[in-house]
Design a protein around this motif. Sequence first.
Motif, PDB file in Angstrom:
ATOM      1  N   GLU A  27    -128.251  -4.824  41.582  1.00  0.00           N
ATOM      2  CA  GLU A  27    -128.630  -5.062  40.190  1.00  0.00           C
ATOM      3  C   GLU A  27    -127.772  -4.234  39.245  1.00  0.00           C
ATOM      4  N   ASP A  80    -130.225 -12.014  41.231  1.00  0.00           N
ATOM      5  CA  ASP A  80    -130.175 -13.078  40.230  1.00  0.00           C
ATOM      6  C   ASP A  80    -129.159 -12.668  39.160  1.00  0.00           C
ATOM      7  N   GLU A 107    -127.971 -14.215  36.599  1.00  0.00           N
ATOM      8  CA  GLU A 107    -128.304 -14.547  35.207  1.00  0.00           C
ATOM      9  C   GLU A 107    -129.316 -13.558  34.651  1.00  0.00           C
ATOM     10  N   HIS A 108    -130.308 -13.227  35.474  1.00  0.00           N
ATOM     11  CA  HIS A 108    -131.337 -12.276  35.038  1.00  0.00           C
ATOM     12  C   HIS A 108    -130.728 -10.892  34.817  1.00  0.00           C
ATOM     13  N   ARG A 146    -134.203  -3.692  33.837  1.00  0.00           N
ATOM     14  CA  ARG A 146    -132.941  -3.997  33.160  1.00  0.00           C
ATOM     15  C   ARG A 146    -132.659  -3.074  31.982  1.00  0.00           C
ATOM     16  N   ASP A 196    -139.711  -4.381  35.030  1.00  0.00           N
ATOM     17  CA  ASP A 196    -138.383  -4.867  34.668  1.00  0.00           C
ATOM     18  C   ASP A 196    -137.478  -3.665  34.438  1.00  0.00           C
TER      19      ASP A 196
END
Length: 378
Positions: free
Chosen positions: A290, A180, A182-183, A266, A264
């Motif tokens: 990612e 993803d 955008e994520h 990120r 998560d």
Amino acid sequence: MTRTAPLSVCLVCNTAWAIYTYRQGLIRMLVAQGALVTVLAPRDRTFPLLEKMGCRCIDLPVASKGTNPRHDLGTLWALYRHYRTIKPDVTFHYTIKPNIYGSVAAWLARVPSIAVTTGLGYVFIQQSHAARVAKALYRFAFRFPREVWFLNRDDLAAFLDGRLLAHPKRARLLHGEGVDLEHFAYTPLPNAQHFTFILIGRLLWDKGVREYVEAARTLRARYPHARFQVLGPAGVDNPSAIALEDVRAWQDEGVIEYLGEAHDVRAHIAGADCVVLPSYREGVPRTLMEASAMGRPIVATDVPGCREVVADGATGLLCAAKDAASLAAKLAQMLEMSRDERRAMGERGRAKVTAEFDEVSVVERYRQTLREQTGVSL
């Protein structure tokens, strides 16, 4: 006759965590289109998260460690009973044992199925009795799915060369399961006094964790500002699992920093200067997609899966597998680069992932396949 019942889709895996982590885009699309989504996997902490997304979750007995026929037949029987009850329009099987026993159970229950080989793992890494048995089981079970999906060309070639596909024309190349964009948005490199490497994933020997630790030991004296982080679950149900005691010993030694687990990742990627995956073999590793999406340069092994994501010298550096010295040399090369060189490498990685691994195109592939198999347009 017009169909009135909603489409019913089963997603079957040896961990619910993998369904939640890797297939959220697919689940969101199915739920938004009114499909009934059932996840069959061993119960873990992600069951409530999947249920919150709109899935029904069923605890499935899967013994990832070992090859006890009684346990495996229990998995097959449980899947057969569930399929007879649920009567799904299509079921997708992920990972080795669901691929094998789920494909047979779906055929017995007269349920259309698709096998997704997410990575060949120990079966194609080791030359063992268990590996030979697994290949024989693949050869038998893969005569039943409507399609067999592969995430990279090397895995597809391995099945074709090994004559493991009774119906080669049913093989499809998915080229990864997407990310993803955008994520996992582009994030500038950190600007700190220390330099942070991070390895993200289940802590398995097959992921090259031992080599990562050995490389860290080698580099600590020469590069005292370098930090070596590890993020992911230890002691998981897998033949190649690393015990939590080993990880704690490395941390007590001061060679790595263990960050535990995270839903998560990120913030951890954003805080790193480079993401490392010295794996022995992969499907197409989500961690690297990612990391590239967020603009991080990568050091990984020159093996199937990793080289799908990493363009050596352009978006990251590739080292030899099972070779701590080779890994240490590439980590040192990354440390010696200027920040601008690493930034440019990360930007090229973002561009590559955008062009080749956008989750939107993968979800569309699922949508088209479901229409072909069921006649239902989503």
